[in-house]
Design a protein around this motif. Structure first.
Motif, PDB file in Angstrom:
ATOM      1  N   ARG A 130      -2.600 -10.232 -25.112  1.00 48.47           N
ATOM      2  CA  ARG A 130      -3.372  -8.729 -23.868  1.00 48.47           C
ATOM      3  C   ARG A 130      -2.468  -7.957 -23.728  1.00 48.47           C
ATOM      4  O   ARG A 130      -2.628  -6.747 -23.935  1.00 48.47           O
ATOM      5  N   ARG A 131      -1.218  -7.894 -23.405  1.00 46.77           N
ATOM      6  CA  ARG A 131       0.156  -8.019 -23.140  1.00 46.77           C
ATOM      7  C   ARG A 131       0.182  -6.630 -24.410  1.00 46.77           C
ATOM      8  O   ARG A 131       0.466  -5.335 -24.327  1.00 46.77           O
ATOM      9  N   VAL A 132      -0.041  -6.962 -25.491  1.00 42.49           N
ATOM     10  CA  VAL A 132       0.180  -6.736 -27.454  1.00 42.49           C
ATOM     11  C   VAL A 132      -1.107  -5.612 -27.277  1.00 42.49           C
ATOM     12  O   VAL A 132      -0.410  -4.376 -27.365  1.00 42.49           O
ATOM     13  N   MET A 133      -2.365  -5.704 -26.386  1.00 38.87           N
ATOM     14  CA  MET A 133      -3.230  -5.080 -27.164  1.00 38.87           C
ATOM     15  C   MET A 133      -3.537  -3.704 -26.485  1.00 38.87           C
ATOM     16  O   MET A 133      -3.513  -2.665 -26.999  1.00 38.87           O
ATOM     17  N   VAL A 134      -2.809  -4.175 -24.480  1.00 39.14           N
ATOM     18  CA  VAL A 134      -3.241  -2.995 -23.772  1.00 39.14           C
ATOM     19  C   VAL A 134      -1.698  -2.049 -24.510  1.00 39.14           C
ATOM     20  O   VAL A 134      -1.656  -0.662 -24.581  1.00 39.14           O
ATOM     21  N   ALA A 135      -0.893  -2.936 -24.388  1.00 37.87           N
ATOM     22  CA  ALA A 135       0.288  -1.227 -24.559  1.00 37.87           C
ATOM     23  C   ALA A 135       0.236  -0.561 -26.023  1.00 37.87           C
ATOM     24  O   ALA A 135       0.560   0.051 -25.601  1.00 37.87           O
ATOM     25  N   CYS A 136       0.255  -1.368 -27.021  1.00 37.72           N
ATOM     26  CA  CYS A 136      -0.609  -1.268 -28.577  1.00 37.72           C
ATOM     27  C   CYS A 136      -1.494   0.415 -28.590  1.00 37.72           C
ATOM     28  O   CYS A 136      -1.187   1.349 -28.846  1.00 37.72           O
ATOM     29  N   ARG A 137      -2.698  -0.318 -28.128  1.00 38.69           N
ATOM     30  CA  ARG A 137      -3.813   0.320 -28.271  1.00 38.69           C
ATOM     31  C   ARG A 137      -4.700   1.525 -27.300  1.00 38.69           C
ATOM     32  O   ARG A 137      -4.944   2.255 -27.421  1.00 38.69           O
ATOM     33  N   LEU A 138      -3.551   0.747 -25.773  1.00 35.82           N
ATOM     34  CA  LEU A 138      -4.351   2.266 -24.792  1.00 35.82           C
ATOM     35  C   LEU A 138      -3.231   2.682 -24.783  1.00 35.82           C
ATOM     36  O   LEU A 138      -3.180   4.109 -24.420  1.00 35.82           O
ATOM     37  N   GLU A 139      -1.493   2.406 -24.842  1.00 40.14           N
ATOM     38  CA  GLU A 139      -0.501   3.276 -24.172  1.00 40.14           C
ATOM     39  C   GLU A 139       0.075   3.862 -25.662  1.00 40.14           C
ATOM     40  O   GLU A 139       0.694   4.498 -25.078  1.00 40.14           O
ATOM     41  N   GLY A 140      -0.026   3.442 -26.368  1.00 38.32           N
ATOM     42  CA  GLY A 140      -0.574   3.920 -27.608  1.00 38.32           C
ATOM     43  C   GLY A 140       1.373   3.911 -27.770  1.00 38.32           C
ATOM     44  O   GLY A 140       2.464   4.753 -28.674  1.00 38.32           O
ATOM     45  N   ARG A 141       1.711   2.815 -27.449  1.00 42.36           N
ATOM     46  CA  ARG A 141       3.660   1.736 -27.598  1.00 42.36           C
ATOM     47  C   ARG A 141       3.632   1.576 -29.441  1.00 42.36           C
ATOM     48  O   ARG A 141       3.179   1.105 -29.755  1.00 42.36           O
ATOM     49  N   ASP A 149      10.522  -5.260 -25.379  1.00 40.63           N
ATOM     50  CA  ASP A 149       9.780  -5.746 -24.254  1.00 40.63           C
ATOM     51  C   ASP A 149       9.740  -6.936 -23.903  1.00 40.63           C
ATOM     52  O   ASP A 149       9.469  -7.571 -23.561  1.00 40.63           O
ATOM     53  N   LEU A 150       9.000  -8.098 -24.831  1.00 39.18           N
ATOM     54  CA  LEU A 150       8.426  -8.911 -25.061  1.00 39.18           C
ATOM     55  C   LEU A 150       9.495 -10.069 -25.365  1.00 39.18           C
ATOM     56  O   LEU A 150       9.210 -11.330 -25.103  1.00 39.18           O
ATOM     57  N   GLY A 151      10.492  -9.829 -26.337  1.00 38.22           N
ATOM     58  CA  GLY A 151      11.416 -10.275 -27.170  1.00 38.22           C
ATOM     59  C   GLY A 151      10.775 -11.124 -27.925  1.00 38.22           C
ATOM     60  O   GLY A 151      11.265 -11.800 -27.602  1.00 38.22           O
ATOM     61  N   VAL A 152      10.664 -10.286 -28.895  1.00 46.19           N
ATOM     62  CA  VAL A 152       9.872 -11.224 -30.027  1.00 46.19           C
ATOM     63  C   VAL A 152       9.888 -10.428 -31.229  1.00 46.19           C
ATOM     64  O   VAL A 152      10.258  -9.041 -31.142  1.00 46.19           O
TER      65      VAL A 152
END
Length: 177
Positions: A130-141, A149-152
């Motif tokens: 969920r965090r990856v989806m929001v960060a990449c697709r909605l926030e454009g990061r 940020d996630l340490g991966v």
């Protein structure tokens, strides 16, 4: 001015061909038309290709989606201005036959159902997906930013995003939407 090298072009072609359907689907809710979304996806490809000829782009996939979104918003602005110009020449009787700018109650219900469905799918994802989806697709990061940020690793971010997108698309395509 930089000449577009074969490697950059191959990278763009690979990303675009792999993400084109998702790109078009992400544009449709913004512009409200499959034909316009298809046109904007093609225009996106051309703009990104031209940008690659000018400079090196590290995070090409987010750049592609951000460019598409910007083109869609530009399209909406042009359409609104065109509508405002047309309305200036109309008299009040003609305005009674013009469709409202707000969606119909049926469209609102349908949109709410789609949003509820997306929330259900998102709730079944892992917290990291969920965090990856929001960060990449909605926030454009970028993948690298999210990975840090996630340490991966960035490949883990890409896999999580791929799995999340597949779950979302799978949910909508199973039921014909």
């Amino acid at each position: 001015m930089r000449i577009l090298d074969r490697t950059a072009l191959d990278r763009l072609n690979h990303i675009y061909s792999g993400q084109r359907r998702i790109l078009v689907r992400s544009l449709m809710p913004i512009v409200g038309s499959l034909a316009v979304a298809e046109d904007l996806a093609q225009e996106t490809y051309l703009k990104v290709r031209a940008a690659l000829a000018q400079t090196q782009i590290q995070h090409l996939e987010p750049f592609l989606f951000r460019t598409a979104r910007n083109l869609a918003l530009d399209h909406l602005r042009r359409e609104r201005r065109r509508g405002a110009v047309l309305r200036q020449g109309e008299d009040q009787d003609d305005l009674a036959h013009v469709a409202a700018d707000t969606p119909s109650p049926e469209a609102e219900v349908g949109d709410r159902q789609l949003l509820d469905r997306l929330e259900q799918v998102m709730s079944r994802l892992t917290p990291r997906q969920r965090r990856v989806m929001v960060a990449c697709r909605l926030e454009g990061r970028s993948y690298a930013e999210v990975a840090a940020d996630l340490g991966v690793s960035t490949s883990t971010v890409q896999k999580d995003l791929k799995d999340a997108m597949a779950a979302c698309l799978g949910s909508f395509t199973r039921d014909g939407r």
